[in-house]
Design a protein around this motif. Structure first.
Motif, short mmCIF file in Angstrom:
data_model
loop_
_atom_site.label_atom_id
_atom_site.label_comp_id
_atom_site.label_asym_id
_atom_site.label_seq_id
_atom_site.Cartn_x
_atom_site.Cartn_y
_atom_site.Cartn_z
N ASP A 315 -126.02 -26.40 -12.87
CA ASP A 315 -125.32 -27.46 -12.66
C ASP A 315 -124.17 -27.56 -12.35
OD1 ASP A 315 -127.76 -28.85 -12.39
OD2 ASP A 315 -128.57 -29.64 -14.41
N ARG A 316 -123.21 -27.42 -13.59
CA ARG A 316 -121.50 -27.32 -13.40
C ARG A 316 -121.41 -26.05 -11.87
NH1 ARG A 316 -117.42 -27.97 -15.64
NH2 ARG A 316 -116.72 -26.70 -17.13
N LEU A 317 -121.67 -25.92 -12.12
CA LEU A 317 -121.62 -25.18 -9.86
C LEU A 317 -121.97 -25.98 -9.23
CD1 LEU A 317 -120.37 -22.68 -8.35
CD2 LEU A 317 -122.47 -22.12 -8.76
N VAL A 318 -123.44 -26.68 -9.26
CA VAL A 318 -123.31 -27.34 -7.80
C VAL A 318 -122.70 -28.75 -7.66
CG1 VAL A 318 -125.20 -29.05 -7.11
CG2 VAL A 318 -126.12 -26.82 -8.15
N TYR A 319 -122.36 -28.62 -8.96
CA TYR A 319 -121.03 -30.56 -9.51
C TYR A 319 -119.66 -29.95 -8.72
CZ TYR A 319 -117.84 -33.51 -11.31
OH TYR A 319 -117.08 -34.40 -11.92
N ALA A 320 -119.47 -28.43 -9.25
CA ALA A 320 -117.95 -28.27 -7.67
C ALA A 320 -118.50 -27.73 -6.59
CB ALA A 320 -117.76 -27.05 -8.76
N ILE A 321 -119.33 -27.69 -6.44
CA ILE A 321 -119.76 -26.97 -5.12
C ILE A 321 -119.77 -28.56 -4.51
CG2 ILE A 321 -121.40 -26.47 -3.22
CD1 ILE A 321 -122.18 -24.37 -5.11
N LYS A 322 -120.30 -29.29 -5.09
CA LYS A 322 -120.14 -31.24 -4.31
C LYS A 322 -119.19 -32.13 -4.52
CE LYS A 322 -125.84 -30.17 -3.52
NZ LYS A 322 -126.48 -30.96 -3.52
N LEU A 323 -118.96 -31.43 -5.19
CA LEU A 323 -117.90 -32.79 -5.80
C LEU A 323 -116.86 -33.35 -4.94
CD1 LEU A 323 -115.86 -34.16 -7.65
CD2 LEU A 323 -113.88 -32.11 -7.62
N PHE A 324 -115.76 -32.88 -3.76
CA PHE A 324 -115.87 -33.50 -2.17
C PHE A 324 -116.46 -34.40 -1.42
CE2 PHE A 324 -113.23 -30.34 -4.29
CZ PHE A 324 -111.83 -30.53 -4.73
N ASP A 325 -117.74 -34.14 -1.24
CA ASP A 325 -118.87 -34.45 -0.87
C ASP A 325 -118.98 -35.75 -1.37
OD1 ASP A 325 -119.29 -32.46 1.42
OD2 ASP A 325 -121.10 -31.84 -0.02
N ARG A 326 -119.02 -36.24 -2.56
CA ARG A 326 -119.23 -37.60 -2.99
C ARG A 326 -117.94 -37.96 -3.49
NH1 ARG A 326 -122.30 -33.37 -6.88
NH2 ARG A 326 -120.35 -33.68 -8.36
N GLU A 327 -116.97 -37.28 -3.73
CA GLU A 327 -115.64 -37.75 -3.69
C GLU A 327 -115.32 -39.01 -2.08
OE1 GLU A 327 -112.39 -37.05 -5.59
OE2 GLU A 327 -113.80 -36.66 -7.65
N GLU A 328 -115.50 -37.74 -1.27
CA GLU A 328 -115.64 -38.50 0.10
C GLU A 328 -116.50 -39.67 0.12
OE1 GLU A 328 -115.73 -37.38 5.17
OE2 GLU A 328 -116.63 -35.81 3.63
N THR A 329 -117.66 -39.97 -0.17
CA THR A 329 -118.69 -40.88 -0.14
C THR A 329 -118.27 -42.06 -1.30
OG1 THR A 329 -120.71 -39.15 0.04
CG2 THR A 329 -120.99 -41.59 -0.61
N ALA A 330 -116.98 -41.67 -1.94
CA ALA A 330 -117.07 -42.71 -2.48
C ALA A 330 -115.99 -43.89 -2.46
CB ALA A 330 -116.91 -42.58 -4.31
N LEU A 331 -115.16 -42.67 -1.72
CA LEU A 331 -114.13 -43.54 -1.10
C LEU A 331 -114.51 -44.63 -0.03
CD1 LEU A 331 -111.76 -40.75 -1.48
CD2 LEU A 331 -111.27 -42.89 -2.49
N ASN A 332 -115.42 -43.94 1.00
CA ASN A 332 -115.25 -44.60 2.31
C ASN A 332 -116.77 -45.92 1.70
OD1 ASN A 332 -115.20 -42.69 3.57
ND2 ASN A 332 -116.76 -41.61 4.17
#
Length: 335
Positions: A315-332
């Motif tokens: 889960d820690r690894l998956v979180y790092a992999i997808k972090l910037f996808d989530r951040e872009e979604t949050a900003l949008n």
């Protein structure tokens, strides 16, 4: 791979050495730098509640030559390491299988059981045939299989029945791999090098294959040079249990190698090795995942991972992999 350029402010990360571990406190997860700062809950909800506040992670996106973040669709992941990923390679409960399920990516598991990070003798990888499975030599095998084919043939012959059983399949998979399709490379080794009393390359400018962190740094640098469109994430070892002479639990930090290094030195040196000379990301498992306070929940015998431990690290690894996808979604969403 679809690429979308997103401006990002870059900072010069200070040299991370064991005698200056405080640097990691400055570069912890919540100190990532962006052109636009996402809402605070993007950090706190996942990191503080699920992974705790003590992590020294440094998570970076893939960067292009101009210092812009590159949007990735991660469809193929190449994993190097030792027992945490290598254990039960064909089982649905392995970390590689968990990673594939949680990301939907094709995971090529090149972790070798019983391997470690530090080559025994610089310039002579066959002084111990198991040395061919160190990060640097595995990176060379991946990129230049013909150049080191005879060396690996010799190592396999020397090892005989002691050859890690999964390696023939790993070598075959690498020989058939189109490297241009690899989106992410992951390294994760446990504390085997600590137990083997291997040296660290603390404060040394030149990376050396016969030091633990130096060997990893050589591998990361090699992949960055020849696969610049591939993101790299390095995960540290996790905490192990130690006991005193009476068999009672005691802190791992009371134990040192002949050089005077503790287990945490080995864990944080992974971050130091990659952050000084690369843009690879670092996930701190020693303080931020399985630590001195919670290890009994995640280890079967104080060393090996149970199901919950493998789940947490994945889960820690998956979180790092997808972090910037989530951040872009949050900003949008905010816009």
């Amino acid at each position: 791979m679809k690429k979308k350029h997103i401006p990002i402010i870059l900072i010069v990360i200070p040299a991370l050495v064991i005698v200056a571990l405080i640097t990691f406190a400055i570069l912890r997860v919540r100190a990532w730098i962006y052109t636009i700062q996402p809402p605070a809950e993007v950090y706190s909800e996942k990191i503080d509640a699920e992974f705790g506040e003590g992590s020294y992670d440094v998570i970076l996106p893939l960067m292009d030559e101009n210092g812009f973040a590159v949007k990735q669709d991660v469809k193929k992941i190449l994993v190097f390491g030792n027992d945490p990923f290598a254990n039960i390679p064909d089982s649905g409960s392995s970390m590689a299988a968990m990673l594939a399920r949680k990301t939907g990516a094709d995971v090529i598991n090149c972790a070798v059981s019983g391997s470690y990070m530090c080559q025994s003798e610089a310039g002579n990888v066959l002084s111990d045939p198991m040395d061919v499975f160190t990060p640097y030599y595995m990176s060379v095998l991946t990129l230049f299989p013909e150049e080191v084919g005879e060396t690996f043939d010799s190592a396999q012959q020397m090892l005989g029945s002691d050859l890690p059983p999964e390696f023939p399949a790993i070598r075959k998979a690498l020989s058939e791999l189109d490297l241009s399709t690899v989106d992410l490379i992951v390294f994760m080794y446990d504390l085997t090098d600590f137990y083997m009393d291997h040296p660290l390359s603390v404060g040394e400018i030149e990376a050396k294959e016969d030091t633990t962190s130096g060997n990893l740094r050589l591998a990361v640098n090699l992949f960055e040079k020849f696969l610049p469109d591939t993101r790299i994430i390095c995960m540290s070892p996790y905490y192990n249990a130690f006991t005193d002479k009476n068999g009672d639990p005691e802190s791992a930090e009371l134990h040192q190698t002949s050089e005077g290094h503790t287990p945490s030195d080995f864990a944080l040196s992974v971050g130091g090795a990659v952050q000084i000379h690369s843009t690879a990301s670092f996930i701190d498992n020693y303080f931020g995942s399985i630590n001195e306070d919670n290890y009994e929940d995640y280890l079967t015998d104080g060393i090996h991972l149970n199901e919950a431990g493998k789940e947490l690290l994945t889960d820690r690894l998956v979180y790092a992999i997808k972090l910037f996808d989530r951040e872009e979604t949050a900003l949008n969403t905010e816009q």
